[in-house]
Design an enzyme around this catalytic site. Structure first.
Site, PDB file in Angstrom:
ATOM      1  N   THR A  11       0.800  -1.226   0.000  1.00 15.63           N
ATOM      2  CA  THR A  11       0.000   0.000   0.000  1.00 15.63           C
ATOM      3  C   THR A  11       0.833   1.278   0.000  1.00 15.63           C
ATOM      4  OG1 THR A  11      -0.175  -0.131   2.422  1.00 15.63           O
ATOM      5  CG2 THR A  11      -1.994  -1.065   1.111  1.00 15.63           C
ATOM      6  N   TYR A 149      18.216  -4.148  12.778  1.00 11.83           N
ATOM      7  CA  TYR A 149      17.663  -4.043  11.419  1.00 11.83           C
ATOM      8  C   TYR A 149      18.658  -4.568  10.389  1.00 11.83           C
ATOM      9  CZ  TYR A 149      15.563  -2.046   7.217  1.00 11.83           C
ATOM     10  OH  TYR A 149      15.025  -1.873   5.967  1.00 11.83           O
ATOM     11  N   THR A 184       9.888   7.129   1.001  1.00 11.93           N
ATOM     12  CA  THR A 184       8.669   6.398   1.309  1.00 11.93           C
ATOM     13  C   THR A 184       8.171   6.844   2.693  1.00 11.93           C
ATOM     14  OG1 THR A 184       9.727   4.556   2.478  1.00 11.93           O
ATOM     15  CG2 THR A 184       9.594   4.394   0.067  1.00 11.93           C
TER      16      THR A 184
END
Length: 252
Positions: A11, A149, A184
């Site tokens: 999305t 991460y 983003t």
């Protein structure tokens, strides 16, 4: 013959760019994310623009139930998936040791267990019907010691490289996509301060996707979009480890 792709985290950001680009290329789609309303909006837009079929799967991939729902879409032999894009992801603002360990567990589930489960479902299904392709969205952070991460992404890169070699004989290609900073919602959602990141380090999601798909067509197991990040990744992978560690410390 019409191909079919399943894209997680579809999305926004890189996932949305993948869904849009694959739709343009004639792929029917299965798009996966946590929010049904946003999924339906994306699906309607892609159907209108590209005239392809788009199925919506609402699933939280940090949960066992969500992983199973997405896996079921991959193992549905009546509507086979030719390309899996493991893109869903998030990050935490703090460093490991200062964050809530429950949040770290959710990150582990989302960034490691979910792509592992979906790869497993895809490989077992694709191997039985002549092959397929998998793109695992990792990061150039995989090549430097940058906390949990980067550790998750290093795991994903290594699994992808191995799977690409191991399953070559059944015509399955696996790519680890390793972009740098991309414009983003990713950093905003993680409440990360990226104000100090120079403009030249930012990439556009659509350019990342076209680079990835071009490298997939060339059977490249690791895709690093843009010349600047290719150079940085090469330095991180080949310079002496103490030097890379010192550089990582400067970016803390």
């Amino acid at each position: 013959m019409t191909h079919r792709a399943l894209v997680t985290g579809a999305t926004s950001g890189i996932g949305l760019a993948f869904a849009q680009e694959l739709g343009k290329r004639g792929y029917d789609l299965v798009i996966v994310a946590r929010t049904t309303d946003r999924l339906e909006s994306v699906a309607a837009d892609i159907r209108d623009r590209s005239g392809v079929e788009v199925d919506v799967v609402t699933a939280d991939l940090s949960t066992d139930q969500g992983m199973q729902v997405a896996s079921n879409a991959l193992t549905d032999t009546t509507r086979p998936v030719d390309l899996l894009v493991n893109n869903a992801g998030a990050s935490l603002a703090g460093w490991f040791g200062t964050t809530d360990i429950a949040d770290e567990d959710r990150q582990l589930d989302l960034l490691v267990r979910a792509p592992m489960h979906l790869m497993d479902a895809a490989i077992k299904t694709m191997a039985g019907r002549g092959g397929g392709q998998i793109i695992n969205v990792a990061s150039v952070a995989a090549f430097t010691p940058r906390g949990v991460y980067s550790a998750h992404k290093a795991w994903l890169v290594n699994l992808s490289r191995w799977a690409d070699v191991h399953y070559d004989d059944v015509n399955i290609s696996v790519q680890a996509l390793c972009p740098g900073f991309v414009r983003t919602e990713f950093h905003q959602r993680g409440e990360m301060d990226v104000s100090g990141v120079p403009r030249w380090m930012w990439l556009k999601a659509d350019k990342v996707v076209t680079a990835s798909l071009a490298d997939l067509a060339r059977d490249k197991a690791v895709s690093v979009p843009s010349a600047r990040y290719k150079v940085l990744a090469a330095l991180a992978r080949h310079l002496p480890a103490p030097f890379v560690t010192r550089m990582a410390k400067r970016g803390r």
